[in-house]
Design a protein around this motif. Structure first.
Motif, PDB file in Angstrom:
ATOM      1  N   ASP A 286       0.823  -1.198   0.000  1.00 61.34           N
ATOM      2  CA  ASP A 286       0.000   0.000   0.000  1.00 61.34           C
ATOM      3  C   ASP A 286       0.863   1.256   0.000  1.00 61.34           C
ATOM      4  N   GLY A 289       2.413   1.784  -3.417  1.00 65.05           N
ATOM      5  CA  GLY A 289       1.417   2.225  -4.384  1.00 65.05           C
ATOM      6  C   GLY A 289       1.067   3.692  -4.222  1.00 65.05           C
ATOM      7  N   ASN A 478      -1.445  -3.561  -4.382  1.00 68.32           N
ATOM      8  CA  ASN A 478      -1.363  -2.146  -4.729  1.00 68.32           C
ATOM      9  C   ASN A 478       0.005  -1.732  -5.257  1.00 68.32           C
ATOM     10  N   SER A 513      -1.892  -7.008   1.773  1.00 63.07           N
ATOM     11  CA  SER A 513      -2.518  -5.790   2.302  1.00 63.07           C
ATOM     12  C   SER A 513      -2.542  -5.845   3.822  1.00 63.07           C
TER      13      SER A 513
END
Length: 557
Positions: A286, A289, A478, A513
């Protein structure tokens, strides 16, 4: 017993020196072609640089008290870098009293008698030269090792850069007179007009602070670009952005207007602390990203618009103990590989004569150790090596027929075929040519064989069943760096994973995640375009072709 990090660092420098012997400067002068920097022969020239500070209070390249200038230049080449971004303060070009001051006196006036003694031992010919001539000798030493130089106007008054209140922040600040700045740019451009290895000039480092505004940026940066080009039309003219050179977003709608073409490059900085990403407490996929999207909107979009973009300062704590920096670095490398970026690491120097009042300040971001003897982080030198040469661009052997390589971010290695039942990491220069198709197969060029997953915890294999679900590899999470497929038998999702000995496995996907402490990097790969020659074209495998070779997938950027 395992060798010490210090010994490994020395071996990296010594062993690489043999490779540096045959390196030569590209066809000069450099210019631009769309988003690429190219040589006079039209071939891509990738800027893989190290920053060498020469703008602090002594106004001399750091390290001259530690090692001979020729030895330092040789170490730069030995580590695989083809250019140095060397910094200078405006006063070096505009203040005759400063520029004519002998190096000995510059050091002694600052109380740096030990540094002066070190220069007397390691660079006796430089000790009594004026500071401006010392600067020229450093550039000359780099030329002797076929290293390109970019002159970076770091600051006006000698000292550490940068803060929001140092008087050097933006045009009109206490020490930032635009007219003096233009005079300094013209003087340096003229001085190095006949110096072939000076290939570019960065007009100003990290514009920032309360005075910054877009209107004045266009006015003065355009004037600076014109001044440099008028004095030296050979060099690339490199323009930095605002907010510590973190953003060039204002260029999305309004372009720079110059009287010349083919020389303009933009620069951007990206450190782990510069994009606001919470690398320590956010899931690594995350965080990467979010960070990449931020960098894209602030500057990467320029590549899509056909402008060269030089990441002129990237850097991290070379000790390897800083979790946030380690995570940032892998994320940066993913973009550098996919986009085949031009970049410069901060920094070459392992220590400073004096920085912010501290003598012999240890630069933990330095490529070299505190004593300038060894590489501070040998594994990083190995990891960055594939990104020091171009994967893409004009004039490469396969520019008209690019292929894919599968690049592993953690190791800096690529996926090689050892047998039909064995894929393993190895040097990217030995990589097979892959084709990542629009239907998500990873096909070995000219064979029709594709990567398949048979079961959880098994080795990845080559097979002919390219239509099966276990041969469809999506880029998930991500970060888009997990290469994942579903097993035919039960639909279980697995990801490519590099084992400690480099064997490519198909293991459960990890850290996709949420979990901020899980490390996904053994499963982080980039499928990137390459136009390099293909040394593995004549594969040890003589696998029969089962069909035509589909068109290679290009980058999503």
């Amino acid at each position: 017993m395992a060798p010490s990090p210090q010994l490994l660092g020395l071996l990296v420098v010594l062993l690489a020196s043999a490779r540096a012997v045959s390196v030569s400067l590209p066809a000069l002068p450099l210019s631009t072609s769309s988003r690429w920097v190219v040589g006079a022969d039209g071939r891509r020239v990738k800027l893989a640089c190290a920053n060498w500070a020469s703008h602090l209070e002594p106004v001399a390249a750091e390290g001259l008290s530690r090692r001979g200038v020729g030895d330092i230049a040789a170490r730069v080449a030995a580590m695989g870098f083809n250019c140095v971004r060397i910094t200078w303060p405006t006063y070096l070009a505009t203040n005759a009293t400063l520029s004519s001051l002998p190096l000995r006196w510059s050091l002694q006036l600052l109380g740096l008698r030990e540094s002066a003694a070190g220069v007397r031992v390691n660079n006796p010919d430089l000790l009594d030269l004026p500071l401006i001539d010392v600067f020229r000798e450093v550039v000359s030493a780099l030329a002797n090792h076929s290293i390109m130089v970019i002159l970076d106007n770091q600051i006006t008054t000698p000292g550490w850069c940068c803060s929001r209140s140092d008087g050097n922040t933006f045009f009109g600040d206490k020490y930032f007179d635009p007219e003096e700045w233009l005079k300094g740019l013209s003087a340096m451009a003229t001085m190095f007009k006949s110096t072939n290895n000076v290939v570019g000039m960065s007009l100003r480092n990290e514009l920032r602070g309360p005075y910054q505004n877009v209107s004045l940026w266009y006015r003065y940066m355009q004037q600076g670009a014109e001044a440099v080009h008028a004095a030296n039309p050979n060099v690339l003219v490199i323009l930095s952005g605002l907010d510590f050179d973190n953003t060039l977003s204002f260029l999305f709608t309004k372009k720079v207007e110059l009287s010349f073409t083919g020389k303009l490059v933009f620069e951007q900085h990206w450190y782990g602390f510069s994009d606001g990403t919470n690398w320590d407490h956010q899931n690594q996929n995350d965080a990467c990203g979010v960070s990449v999207e931020s960098i894209r909107t602030k500057g990467l979009f320029l590549l899509q618009q056909g402008w060269p973009l030089f990441f002129s300062e990237i850097g991290f704590d070379m000790s390897g103990t800083h979790t946030s920096d380690n995570r940032y670095l892998t994320c940066f490398l993913s973009v550098a590989a996919e986009m085949d970026l031009d970049w410069a690491i901060w920094a070459l120097q392992g220590s400073y004569y004096i920085r912010e009042g501290i003598l012999a300040y240890d630069e933990t971001y330095g490529l070299l150790s505190w004593d300038w003897c060894t590489a501070r982080n040998p594994s990083f030198i190995k990891r960055i090596n594939p990104l020091q040469s171009p994967f893409q661009g004009p004039g490469l052997p396969n520019s008209k027929k690019p292929y894919n390589v599968i690049f592993h971010l953690l190791t800096g290695l690529c996926v090689l075929v050892k047998s039909a039942n064995s894929l393993k990491l190895g040097p990217c220069d030995e990589s097979n040519a892959w084709n990542y198709t629009s239907t998500s197969e990873l096909i070995l060029k000219h064979t029709g064989q594709c990567v398949e997953a048979k079961s959880v915890g098994d080795t990845a294999k080559l097979g002919a069943g390219c239509g099966k679900s276990c041969s469809k590899w999506q880029l998930i999470s991500n970060s888009s760096m997990h290469v994942s497929t579903e097993l035919t038998k039960n639909g279980t999702r697995v990801c490519l994973d590099a084992s400690p000995d480099g064997v490519i496995m198909t293991n459960p996907c990890k850290c996709l995640s949420e979990d901020p402490y899980c490390n996904p990097e053994s499963q982080w790969f980039k499928v990137i375009l390459s136009s390099r020659g293909i040394p593995a074209e004549a594969s040890i495998l003589q696998l029969p072709s089962v069909g035509p070779w589909p068109a290679t997938s290009s980058s999503s950027w």
